[in-house]
Write a protein that holds these residues in place. Structure first.
Motif, short mmCIF file in Angstrom:
data_model
loop_
_atom_site.label_atom_id
_atom_site.label_comp_id
_atom_site.label_asym_id
_atom_site.label_seq_id
_atom_site.Cartn_x
_atom_site.Cartn_y
_atom_site.Cartn_z
N ALA A 406 0.90 -1.35 -0.05
CA ALA A 406 0.20 0.18 -0.09
C ALA A 406 0.84 1.35 0.06
O ALA A 406 1.12 1.95 1.32
CB ALA A 406 -0.84 0.02 1.19
N PRO A 407 1.46 1.75 -1.23
CA PRO A 407 2.49 2.52 -1.23
C PRO A 407 1.96 3.97 -0.91
O PRO A 407 2.50 4.70 -0.09
CB PRO A 407 2.98 2.62 -2.78
CG PRO A 407 2.63 1.15 -3.31
CD PRO A 407 1.64 0.87 -2.46
N GLU A 408 0.88 4.23 -1.49
CA GLU A 408 0.09 5.79 -1.09
C GLU A 408 0.04 6.17 0.48
O GLU A 408 0.13 7.03 0.81
CB GLU A 408 -1.08 6.11 -1.94
CG GLU A 408 -0.67 5.82 -3.39
CD GLU A 408 -0.52 4.70 -4.12
OE1 GLU A 408 -0.74 3.47 -3.30
OE2 GLU A 408 -0.45 4.56 -5.35
N THR A 409 -0.31 4.98 1.19
CA THR A 409 -0.63 5.28 2.78
C THR A 409 0.58 4.84 3.57
O THR A 409 0.26 4.78 4.82
CB THR A 409 -2.10 4.64 2.93
OG1 THR A 409 -1.69 3.17 2.75
CG2 THR A 409 -3.17 4.84 2.18
N SER A 410 1.70 4.48 3.10
CA SER A 410 2.75 3.76 4.00
C SER A 410 3.73 4.77 3.96
O SER A 410 4.97 4.59 4.52
CB SER A 410 3.12 2.62 3.84
OG SER A 410 3.58 2.46 2.24
N GLY A 411 3.87 6.26 3.55
CA GLY A 411 4.84 7.09 3.40
C GLY A 411 5.76 6.87 2.23
O GLY A 411 6.69 7.51 2.19
N VAL A 460 10.87 -5.49 -7.16
CA VAL A 460 10.03 -5.81 -8.45
C VAL A 460 8.85 -4.86 -8.39
O VAL A 460 8.43 -4.04 -9.37
CB VAL A 460 10.06 -7.14 -8.66
CG1 VAL A 460 8.96 -7.39 -9.94
CG2 VAL A 460 11.39 -7.69 -8.86
N GLN A 461 8.09 -5.19 -7.42
CA GLN A 461 6.73 -4.77 -7.23
C GLN A 461 6.73 -2.93 -6.95
O GLN A 461 5.95 -2.23 -7.38
CB GLN A 461 5.95 -5.28 -5.87
CG GLN A 461 4.53 -4.85 -5.92
CD GLN A 461 3.88 -5.44 -4.67
OE1 GLN A 461 4.24 -6.54 -4.25
NE2 GLN A 461 2.71 -5.04 -4.41
N LEU A 462 7.94 -2.82 -6.23
CA LEU A 462 8.24 -1.45 -5.94
C LEU A 462 8.59 -0.66 -7.15
O LEU A 462 8.29 0.54 -7.34
CB LEU A 462 9.18 -1.28 -4.61
CG LEU A 462 9.57 0.24 -3.93
CD1 LEU A 462 8.33 0.60 -3.37
CD2 LEU A 462 10.68 -0.01 -3.11
N VAL A 466 6.87 2.69 -8.86
CA VAL A 466 7.52 3.91 -9.19
C VAL A 466 7.21 4.28 -10.82
O VAL A 466 7.15 5.53 -11.08
CB VAL A 466 9.08 3.74 -8.95
CG1 VAL A 466 9.94 4.97 -9.62
CG2 VAL A 466 9.14 3.56 -7.51
N LEU A 467 7.41 3.26 -11.59
CA LEU A 467 7.30 3.59 -12.96
C LEU A 467 5.80 4.19 -13.32
O LEU A 467 5.95 5.01 -14.16
CB LEU A 467 7.47 2.34 -13.77
CG LEU A 467 8.80 2.01 -14.64
CD1 LEU A 467 9.11 0.89 -15.25
CD2 LEU A 467 9.04 3.10 -15.51
N GLU A 468 5.10 3.44 -12.63
CA GLU A 468 3.67 3.85 -12.98
C GLU A 468 3.38 5.31 -12.58
O GLU A 468 2.84 6.16 -13.04
CB GLU A 468 2.89 2.89 -12.31
CG GLU A 468 1.13 3.13 -12.36
CD GLU A 468 0.47 2.13 -12.26
OE1 GLU A 468 -0.92 2.39 -12.22
OE2 GLU A 468 1.07 1.01 -11.88
N ARG A 469 3.95 5.57 -10.94
CA ARG A 469 3.58 6.82 -10.56
C ARG A 469 4.54 7.89 -11.34
O ARG A 469 3.82 9.35 -11.56
CB ARG A 469 4.05 7.10 -9.14
CG ARG A 469 3.30 6.12 -8.25
CD ARG A 469 2.06 6.75 -8.11
NE ARG A 469 2.01 8.05 -7.38
CZ ARG A 469 1.65 9.32 -7.93
NH1 ARG A 469 1.11 9.43 -8.94
NH2 ARG A 469 1.87 10.29 -7.25
#
Length: 669
Positions: A406-411, A460-462, A466-469
């Motif tokens: 949950a990247p957007e909510t975890s800092g 890999v998931q991270l 990053v690419l998508e954002r």
């Protein structure tokens, strides 16, 4: 019938005896007749001749009848006796035939038995079957008769062989064959009769192959199949025993070494698993050579090894062995005419009386990670503070895994650092940089969490996020750029760092193509940055992936160039567009150090190959001037701008455009 006649003849007299019997009977009859006639005349003096003859005939008839009855009775008794004797004889024949058949069957069973059978008396062989002869390697059973049984028992087992005769009828022994080879046998003995006297029958069962299989299975259960070293189970058992001895005698040192080969995965990836197996076997051989016969060397799996050092006088002696191992592992290894160096990170745990197996292994493992984190190819001795650090790292790893979900909510967030023209300071490109603000610990440095993400595979998931954002943010900036009425062909490019694990993903190129189409951003505005070490690993597959990315229209940059010493042939083969000079070569610029010469070499190399160069980490005006003079046109660093949030980048781009800055030309890529 023939047997009855023969029996009858044996019971009756011969012909001569019959004649003599007949004469005696006739003589007796005559005497009896004379006595009869005299008696008749005396008793009946007045009888007429007719009466006398009548009495004589009657008396003769009685006598004849009695004789006939006696003869018949005698013949009946004789026939009954013959029948009884015949029945007895037939019974005896049946019993003898059954006994003979039983003996024949037993002899056949013994002779054809797959088990070796010997009959002996007083330790001397009386009989052996063919299997026994085959067991001892004799050509014939006859050569064994008369031999001593003990001659075929291994000298070290003969005492047990003699005791077996008193204590037990079973046992297990080593048997010495005629050719002096050894076979393992199990024996069972029983009392029997042979030649009319008591003897002992012993059955020998060859269990050599069974014992060999059992030994092999036992070895495989406690040893590594590839290297032959002890495995984890055997190592733990020996460590437990060593710790028990250490508690009773703490005057000597006890240590556990935990080794992990550095960059072993790259060997497997570049040369294949066969080469990897050969490397592991070579490492095992070198570890055996540098340790003592009393030490235990084990392979725990993969490229992890453990060594148990017992009864060493001092801790310094432990470290001396560690240093010998490190030197031995650095010796170059050749495979398919290629030479490459090995190294290992080694953790050392010195045992105490309070330690148990798990704590020793844990401490050595923690120390190994400390050594690997300190730069690899080195060792570290466990200290309690290391455990606290590893616990913190494990917690951070768990937190990072949760953050990736949950990247957007975890800092997790992106910031962007401008890449500028060194002469005009105009923004030519932007590099997307990942940041993590931990909810408890605050800002975590990328140098801390990025290696963790690499090691755990979370990168890999991270990286996908990053690419998508980054692409979504570029789409927002392009919309703002268009609304400001600025030329779309002058929009700056966007650089995104790609890990080796991402590039190795089979669907990476397809996912990137799908992403730029879905977000609707031009692929040529993307610059993918890969490190120099990535292109040196599995070059064929890497070349294929980079060529496919190039076909999409994206640009490629080599990040931290000059730190991995890649050959010129790699640069000629790979379709890269940009060389990024590592900050390590920029720091000494303008100070008269060799860094200036190295940076100049990279710039010249880029110009020769038709590649653009970007200098990283520019912090002083002297560095900027030196780089510009040697022909490097682009750079980034705190001298120009720190990494900025997305809204600050938008303000920077639009402000500089509105101020009448000269037209931008897309330089990076």
């Amino acid at each position: 019938m023939h047997s009855i006649t023969a029996q009858f003849r044996t019971l009756t007299a011969s012909r001569r005896s019959q004649w003599r019997a007949a004469l005696r009977a006739s003589f007796g009859g005559a005497v009896l007749f004379l006595v009869y006639e005299a008696s008749k005349s005396a008793i009946f003096p007045g009888l007429t001749i007719w009466e006398s003859h009548s009495i004589t005939i009657g008396f003769g008839a009685v006598i004849a009848g009695a004789a006939a009855w006696a003869t018949v009775r005698r013949q009946s008794d004789l026939l009954q006796t013959i029948a009884i004797e015949e029945a007895r004889r037939e019974g005896l024949e049946l019993r003898q035939r059954a006994l003979l058949e039983s003996e024949t069957r037993y002899r056949i069973l013994v002779e054809k038995s797959p088990e070796a059978i010997a009959v002996h008396r007083g330790g001397q062989v009386l009989y052996v079957n063919s299997s026994a002869a085959h067991l001892v390697g004799a050509m014939d059973t006859a050569v064994l008769v008369g031999c001593r049984m003990a001659e075929f028992i291994h000298p070290d087992d003969r005492d047990r062989w003699y005791r077996r005769r008193v204590e037990s009828h079973t046992g297990s022994f080593r048997l010495v064959r005629v050719d002096q080879t050894i076979r393992e046998v199990e024996v069972v003995s029983a009392d029997t009769e042979f030649g009319g006297a008591r003897a002992v029958q012993t059955v020998f069962r060859d269990v050599t192959e069974q014992r060999s299989l059992e030994a092999r299975l036992l070895h495989e259960a406690f040893h590594d199949s590839l290297t032959g070293l002890a495995n984890r189970a055997l190592f733990r058992d020996r460590l437990e025993h060593a710790l028990a001895l250490h508690r009773r005698d703490a005057g000597h040192q006890l240590a556990v070494l935990f080794l992990d080969l550095d960059n072993f995965k790259s060997i497997n990836d570049r040369l294949g698993h066969e080469a990897g197996d050969r490397v592991l076997c070579t490492v095992a051989s070198r570890l055996r050579h540098e340790t003592r016969a009393t030490d235990t060397v084990a392979r725990f799996g993969g490229d992890e090894f453990a060594i148990l050092l017992e009864r060493l006088p001092t801790e310094q002696e432990v470290l001396s062995i560690v240093n010998r191992i490190r030197v031995a592992l650095t010796e170059a290894l050749e495979f398919d005419h290629r030479h490459f160096a090995l190294s290992a990170s080694i953790g050392v745990a010195i045992g105490t009386v309070a330690d148990d197996v798990d704590s020793m292994l844990r401490n050595a493992d923690v120390a190994m990670y400390e050594a690997k984190g300190a730069g690899k190819a080195r060792h570290a001795v466990f200290e309690p503070v290391m455990y606290d650090a590893i616990v913190q790292r494990l917690r951070l790893e768990a937190d990072l895994r949760a953050a990736v979900r949950a990247p957007e909510t975890s800092g997790l967030s992106l910031v962007f650092q401008p890449i500028v023209d060194l002469a005009s300071s105009e923004v030519r490109s932007l590099e997307a940089l990942l940041r993590w603000t931990h909810p408890e610990h605050g800002m975590i440095s990328p140098s801390v969490f990025i290696p963790i993400a690499e090691q755990t595979g979370a990168i890999v998931q991270l990286g996908r996020w990053v690419l998508e954002r980054a692409c979504e943010q570029m789409k927002i900036w392009r919309a703002q750029w268009w609304r400001a009425g600025l030329p779309m062909d002058e929009f700056p490019t966007l650089s995104v760092n790609i890990s080796g694990r991402q590039l190795a993903e089979r669907d990476f190129v397809y996912e990137l193509q799908e992403l730029v189409q879905r977000v609707n951003v031009p692929a040529e505005l993307l610059v993918l940055e890969i490190t120099e070490t990535v292109i040196m690993q599995d070059t064929d597959r890497t070349l294929s992936s980079l060529s496919a990315l190039k076909a999409l229209g994206v640009h490629l940059a080599i990040d931290d160039f000059g730190t991995a010493y890649s050959s010129l042939s790699y640069l000629q083969r790979f379709p890269v567009d940009v060389l990024k000079i590592d900050r390590a070569f920029v720091e000494g610029m303008g100070l008269g150090t060799s860094d200036t010469a190295l940076a100049r070499t990279i710039v010249t190399l880029g110009r020769t190959l038709g590649l653009r160069t970007v200098a990283e980490g520019i912090e002083t005006e002297a560095q900027r001037v030196a780089l510009e003079e040697m022909g490097c046109h682009l750079g980034q660093g705190y001298l120009f701008a720190k990494p900025l949030a997305a809204h600050a980048v938008a303000e920077l781009l639009l402000r500089r455009s509105a101020s009448g800055a000269p037209p931008r030309t897309r330089s990076v890529g």
